[in-house]
Enzyme design. Structure first.
Site, PDB file in Angstrom:
ATOM      1  N   HIS A 186       0.832  -1.209   0.000  1.00 42.03           N
ATOM      2  CA  HIS A 186       0.000   0.000   0.000  1.00 42.03           C
ATOM      3  C   HIS A 186       0.867   1.259   0.000  1.00 42.03           C
ATOM      4  CE1 HIS A 186      -3.258   2.783   1.163  1.00 42.03           C
ATOM      5  NE2 HIS A 186      -2.334   3.328   1.945  1.00 42.03           N
ATOM      6  N   GLU A 187       1.892   1.285   0.856  1.00 44.51           N
ATOM      7  CA  GLU A 187       2.756   2.461   0.911  1.00 44.51           C
ATOM      8  C   GLU A 187       3.518   2.648  -0.401  1.00 44.51           C
ATOM      9  OE1 GLU A 187       2.224   4.550   3.081  1.00 44.51           O
ATOM     10  OE2 GLU A 187       1.081   3.262   4.427  1.00 44.51           O
TER      11      GLU A 187
ATOM     12  N   HIS B 124       1.642   4.529  -3.010  1.00 41.31           N
ATOM     13  CA  HIS B 124       1.793   5.986  -3.002  1.00 41.31           C
ATOM     14  C   HIS B 124       3.013   6.410  -3.816  1.00 41.31           C
ATOM     15  CE1 HIS B 124      -1.465   6.694  -0.289  1.00 41.31           C
ATOM     16  NE2 HIS B 124      -0.910   6.046   0.721  1.00 41.31           N
TER      17      HIS B 124
ATOM     18  N   HIS C  66       3.117   8.867  -7.022  1.00 42.61           N
ATOM     19  CA  HIS C  66       4.050   9.986  -7.160  1.00 42.61           C
ATOM     20  C   HIS C  66       4.757   9.926  -8.513  1.00 42.61           C
ATOM     21  CE1 HIS C  66       7.483  12.500  -5.129  1.00 42.61           C
ATOM     22  NE2 HIS C  66       6.829  13.173  -6.057  1.00 42.61           N
TER      23      HIS C  66
END
Length: 228
Positions: free
Chosen positions: A96-97, A100, A104
Site C-alpha cells: 500500500h505504501e 503511493h 508519485h
C-alpha cells in the site's frame, strides 16, 4: 435533522470502533505467515523495482501502524512489524505504501493536490484552534475571528476528503500488484484486501468527523450572525 453536535458524538463512536477493528485485523493477519516468506521490506523493494522506481528508499521507522510514504525525500517508511514481518499484514501494508510511490511517479492528480495543500495546512494548523477559540469568545462582539477559523478548518476538511481517493487508489494498486505477481495466494489476497479496507475506513471516518466539526463551528457562526 440531526444536529452537528450529535453527529460528532456518533462519528466519534464509529471512529473508536473502526480504530479498534483495524488494530484487531492487523494483529490477526500479522499472525498469518506469507506463503512465499518475503518480508514487508522485500515486498516493498520488489514492487518499487517492478514499477521502475529506483530512487525511493525503504526504511524502518518506530511505532505501530506508523507506515507512510514521504514524497519530499522519496522514502517508504515502514513500522518495524511491517518492515521485518513476513505476514499477510506486512505484505499488504508495505505494498500500500509503495502504491503511493507509484502515484508519485505517475503524477497522480489527487496526490499532487494533497501535497500542494500541505504547506498551507501546516501553517493553518498552528493557529486554527486558537483563532476558533478566540472567535467563540468574541462572537457576541464580532464574527470575524470565528469566520477566519471556520475558513481555516474548511481547509483541513478539504484535505481530509482529498486524502480519500489517494488512499483508496494506493490500496487498489497494491492489491492488483500483489495478486498479479503472485505475492499472495488467493486466501491471503482476501485477508490483505480486508486489512486494507479497514485501514481505508479510518480515513473515511476522519473525513466525516472533520466535516461534522466544520458544520458545528459553522452553526455557531450562523447563530451568532442571526443574533446581531
Amino acid at each position: 435533522m440531526i444536529s452537528p453536535w450529535l453527529l460528532m458524538i456518533l462519528i466519534f463512536g464509529v471512529s473508536a470502533f473502526v480504530s479498534w477493528r483495524l488494530k484487531s485485523k492487523f494483529n490477526e493477519y500479522s499472525q498469518i505467515a506469507l506463503s512465499n516468506g518475503l518480508s514487508g521490506a522485500e515486498v516493498a523493494q520488489h514492487m518499487l523495482n517492478e514499477n521502475g522506481i529506483y530512487d525511493v528508499r525503504v526504511l524502518s521507522t518506530e511505532g505501530m501502524l506508523t507506515d507512510h510514504y514521504n514524497p519530499q525525500d522519496k522514502t517508504v517508511n515502514l513500522s518495524s512489524d511491517v518492515y521485518y514481518g513476513r505476514s499477510v499484514a506486512a505484505a499488504a501494508v508495505a505494498a500500500h505504501e509503495c502504491g503511493h510511490a507509484v502515484q508519485h511517479q505517475k503524477a497522480y492528480a489527487p496526490l499532487k493536490l494533497r501535497s500542494a495543500l500541505v504547506p498551507a495546512l501546516s501553517v493553518a494548523s498552528q493557529y486554527m484552534q486558537w483563532i476558533i477559540l478566540a472567535g467563540i469568545f468574541l462572537l457576541n462582539t464580532t464574527p470575524i475571528p470565528l469566520a477566519i477559523g471556520v475558513g481555516l478548518f474548511a481547509l483541513t476538511t478539504l484535505f481530509s476528503f482529498i486524502t480519500l481517493p489517494v488512499e483508496f487508489d494506493a490500496s487498489r494498486r497494491a492489491l492488483a500488484w500483489i495478486q498479479s505477481h503472485n505475492v499472495v495466494t488467493e486466501r491471503e489476497y482476501g485477508f490483505a484486501k480486508d486489512a486494507l479496507w479497514w485501514a481505508a475506513m479510518t480515513y473515511v471516518v476522519a473525513a466525516l468527523g472533520s466535516l461534522a466539526t466544520l458544520l458545528y463551528y459553522a452553526s455557531l457562526l450562523s447563530g451568532g450572525r442571526r443574533s446581531d
